[in-house]
Design a protein around this motif. Sequence first.
Motif, PDB file in Angstrom:
ATOM      1  N   LEU A  78     -20.692  34.196  22.540  1.00  0.00           N
ATOM      2  CA  LEU A  78     -19.494  34.447  21.430  1.00  0.00           C
ATOM      3  C   LEU A  78     -20.456  33.862  19.544  1.00  0.00           C
ATOM      4  O   LEU A  78     -19.534  34.323  19.163  1.00  0.00           O
ATOM      5  CB  LEU A  78     -18.381  33.862  21.652  1.00  0.00           C
ATOM      6  CG  LEU A  78     -18.126  34.757  23.044  1.00  0.00           C
ATOM      7  CD1 LEU A  78     -16.605  32.951  23.541  1.00  0.00           C
ATOM      8  CD2 LEU A  78     -16.813  35.060  22.757  1.00  0.00           C
ATOM      9  N   THR A  79     -21.345  33.233  20.077  1.00  0.00           N
ATOM     10  CA  THR A  79     -21.793  32.978  18.292  1.00  0.00           C
ATOM     11  C   THR A  79     -22.761  33.844  18.075  1.00  0.00           C
ATOM     12  O   THR A  79     -22.007  34.397  17.211  1.00  0.00           O
ATOM     13  CB  THR A  79     -23.027  31.477  18.892  1.00  0.00           C
ATOM     14  OG1 THR A  79     -22.471  30.341  19.726  1.00  0.00           O
ATOM     15  CG2 THR A  79     -23.769  31.698  17.212  1.00  0.00           C
ATOM     16  N   ALA A  80     -22.776  34.909  18.699  1.00  0.00           N
ATOM     17  CA  ALA A  80     -23.374  36.379  18.343  1.00  0.00           C
ATOM     18  C   ALA A  80     -22.640  37.044  17.571  1.00  0.00           C
ATOM     19  O   ALA A  80     -22.420  37.714  16.885  1.00  0.00           O
ATOM     20  CB  ALA A  80     -24.257  37.201  19.104  1.00  0.00           C
ATOM     21  N   THR A  81     -21.630  36.616  18.424  1.00  0.00           N
ATOM     22  CA  THR A  81     -20.028  38.392  17.822  1.00  0.00           C
ATOM     23  C   THR A  81     -19.279  37.707  16.168  1.00  0.00           C
ATOM     24  O   THR A  81     -19.234  38.703  15.774  1.00  0.00           O
ATOM     25  CB  THR A  81     -19.221  37.878  18.572  1.00  0.00           C
ATOM     26  OG1 THR A  81     -18.389  36.935  18.887  1.00  0.00           O
ATOM     27  CG2 THR A  81     -20.134  38.329  19.938  1.00  0.00           C
ATOM     28  N   LEU A  82     -20.004  36.764  16.004  1.00  0.00           N
ATOM     29  CA  LEU A  82     -20.072  35.937  14.626  1.00  0.00           C
ATOM     30  C   LEU A  82     -19.791  36.951  13.612  1.00  0.00           C
ATOM     31  O   LEU A  82     -19.888  36.993  12.151  1.00  0.00           O
ATOM     32  CB  LEU A  82     -20.118  34.942  14.294  1.00  0.00           C
ATOM     33  CG  LEU A  82     -19.531  33.527  14.818  1.00  0.00           C
ATOM     34  CD1 LEU A  82     -20.133  32.026  15.137  1.00  0.00           C
ATOM     35  CD2 LEU A  82     -17.719  33.326  14.683  1.00  0.00           C
TER      36      LEU A  82
END
Length: 201
Positions: free
Chosen positions: A121-125
């Motif tokens: 989810l951090t990468a999707t930011l």
Amino acid sequence: MGDGTAPQPPRAGTAARPMRADARRNYDRLLAVARDAFAERGIEASLEDVARRAEVGIGTLYRHFPTRDALLEALLRERFDALTAKGRALLDRPCDRAVLLDWTRSFMEMLGTYRGLTAALTATLADETSELHASCAAMRGTGTALLVRAQESGLVRTDVDASEFMTLVNGVTWGNEQSFAGSPERLDKLLGIVLDGLAPR
């Protein structure tokens, strides 16, 4: 087994299209198996193994879920929607530290659903093309609204934007997962430290 020609169920907020019964069974079976596989092995569990355990071909899996993020989005959609609804309800309450703490704690619990989800989810930011980015936009929107209101009420320093706040929260959740095996008590302590650090000087 279906031949995979039926349309995949839409994301929340899009018009539904009917799905053939055999394709629906494949879709539901894939989700059930993936949920167990991700719970056992984290989000990097083998998709080939998921297809095998669901008794469908890997091509059928990819027709329903073209990417790993698409599969995760389908598994997490209800959790995203629940967090969005909770955030909107909390916006109707008087603003205090407990309100922001309540929503953020629930967000962190969601991040702990599957091992490795925090990093994903951090990468999707930074990836607007990800299915996860699109799906959790409304959820993050309510979190942003709660943060802004806390800042306007003098509870949180104003030089921290929503992306930075989410990065801090994600980092704490990941650290708790790696160092303390996801301890709820440790997570509460770490979250309290973060919010203390975000208080205006």
